[in-house]
Enzyme design. Sequence first.
Site, PDB file in Angstrom:
ATOM      1  CG  ASP A 123      -2.011   1.008   1.191  1.00 18.38           C
ATOM      2  OD1 ASP A 123      -1.981   1.853   0.276  1.00 18.38           O
ATOM      3  OD2 ASP A 123      -2.902   0.961   2.068  1.00 18.38           O
ATOM      4  CG  HIS A 149      -1.698   4.855   3.406  1.00 17.98           C
ATOM      5  ND1 HIS A 149      -2.016   5.992   4.115  1.00 17.98           N
ATOM      6  CD2 HIS A 149      -2.474   3.891   3.928  1.00 17.98           C
ATOM      7  CE1 HIS A 149      -2.931   5.718   5.034  1.00 17.98           C
ATOM      8  NE2 HIS A 149      -3.236   4.445   4.939  1.00 17.98           N
ATOM      9  CD  GLU A 202      -4.622  -0.530  -0.689  1.00 15.45           C
ATOM     10  OE1 GLU A 202      -4.608  -1.780  -0.706  1.00 15.45           O
ATOM     11  OE2 GLU A 202      -5.062   0.119   0.277  1.00 15.45           O
ATOM     12  CD  GLU A 244      -7.641   3.024   1.267  1.00 17.81           C
ATOM     13  OE1 GLU A 244      -7.050   2.026   0.822  1.00 17.81           O
ATOM     14  OE2 GLU A 244      -7.379   3.523   2.356  1.00 17.81           O
ATOM     15  CG  ASP A 268     -14.701   1.073   3.192  1.00 17.53           C
ATOM     16  OD1 ASP A 268     -15.824   0.753   3.632  1.00 17.53           O
ATOM     17  OD2 ASP A 268     -13.686   1.159   3.902  1.00 17.53           O
ATOM     18  CG  HIS A 271     -10.487   0.234   2.368  1.00 18.93           C
ATOM     19  ND1 HIS A 271     -11.178   1.094   3.201  1.00 18.93           N
ATOM     20  CD2 HIS A 271      -9.187   0.339   2.715  1.00 18.93           C
ATOM     21  CE1 HIS A 271     -10.322   1.704   4.000  1.00 18.93           C
ATOM     22  NE2 HIS A 271      -9.099   1.263   3.741  1.00 18.93           N
TER      23      HIS A 271
HETATM   24 MG   LIG Z   1      -5.069   1.556   1.571  1.00 16.96          MG
END
Ligand SMILES: [Mg+2]
Length: 382
Positions: A184, A186, A210, A236, A258, A285
């Site tokens: 990830d 992020h 990700e 997400e 998500d 997610h």
């Molecule tokens: Mg993530």
Amino acid sequence: MTTIARIETFLVAPRWLFVRVETASGIVGWGEATCEGRSETVRTAVHELAELLTGRDALRIEDHWQVMTKGAFYRGGPILASAVAGLDQALWDIAGKHFGAPVHQLLGGPVRDRIRVYGWVGGDDPSEVREHIAAQVEAGLTAVKMNASGRMSRLASVSELDGVVARVAAAREVLGPDRDVAVDLHGRFTLANARRVAPLLEPYRPMFLEEPVVPENSHLIGEVVRSTTVPVSTGERLYSRQDFLPVLQAGIAVAQPDLSHAGGITEVRKIATLAETYDVQLAPHCPLGPIALAACLQLGFATPNFLIQEQSLGIHYNLGADVLDYCLDKTPLTFVDGHVERLTGPGLGIEIDEAAVRAADKAGTVWRSPVWRHPDGSYAEW
Ligand SMILES: [Mg+2]
């Protein structure tokens, strides 16, 4: 009578917002509207939306989704979509309990018997990856996800880049060739950083890479896709089919909506179908609570292009309560060889410990995203 009589919300440790919808005949449906760091705001939105639902038939789920999502002129974004999501999950739970069937049965029936799950390792600053991965492997998981780095410079130094590669190499060494690691980024990486690091990770063959760019820069994600053979994932922080369309067109391999942020089961079901037309797999997610997880799993059992499910058991955020603490029966969400067996109970397939939820809400909880800064004092992506 499936008339909606009462809607309540509970903000519970560690950082979860639960929604309870009760019908006139006493059927109770649970949903999760958690929006990490913004749950008090979402809670207010849930109660505004409750005005549109109270007195209506709980079984008209699609119509309620349309009205809640579109019926206030100003639309979209995480707050509204999370509030809709929590209520939508609760309505699906009620429908399942009314018809005596698990939600996946109402979505067309099961297309698989078990769902593979992955767990988090390493925390926000992944320094002890080896130990954490070994523990997850010991617990039976066959896949893990880790952050690639902590705070990242806008143009990464050699040591920052080497640190990312070393961490992923260590993960691959512990996991061996038969287990998977997802990495990830992020939203901490600039486009330049993401394009630079992705090819360096190719020898370790991550399952996916990700959020290589922040969602505001979704128009750049195609550049990352074209820079590497590693499958790219995101989603997400995307909240609708319309949000997902450009990243699907840009060539992502894995979509990560998500179910507590993107309009619930109703909308994510449609995102999954849209993704199918781009040959994209779904990996929802879910670093969240048991209701969100159950909603993801119900969708997964009925969705052909479903890859794997994130779950948060033991995650670094779960301080004060963990995934199974609010479940009366822990069995449905117990992992067997890194998988969850098909949920067979009605509705979402889990039983919520209402007394524990009410007590936790009374005790109160607050969670906020950290605010990071670069050494020069400027804002840094977390
Ligand atoms: Mg993530």
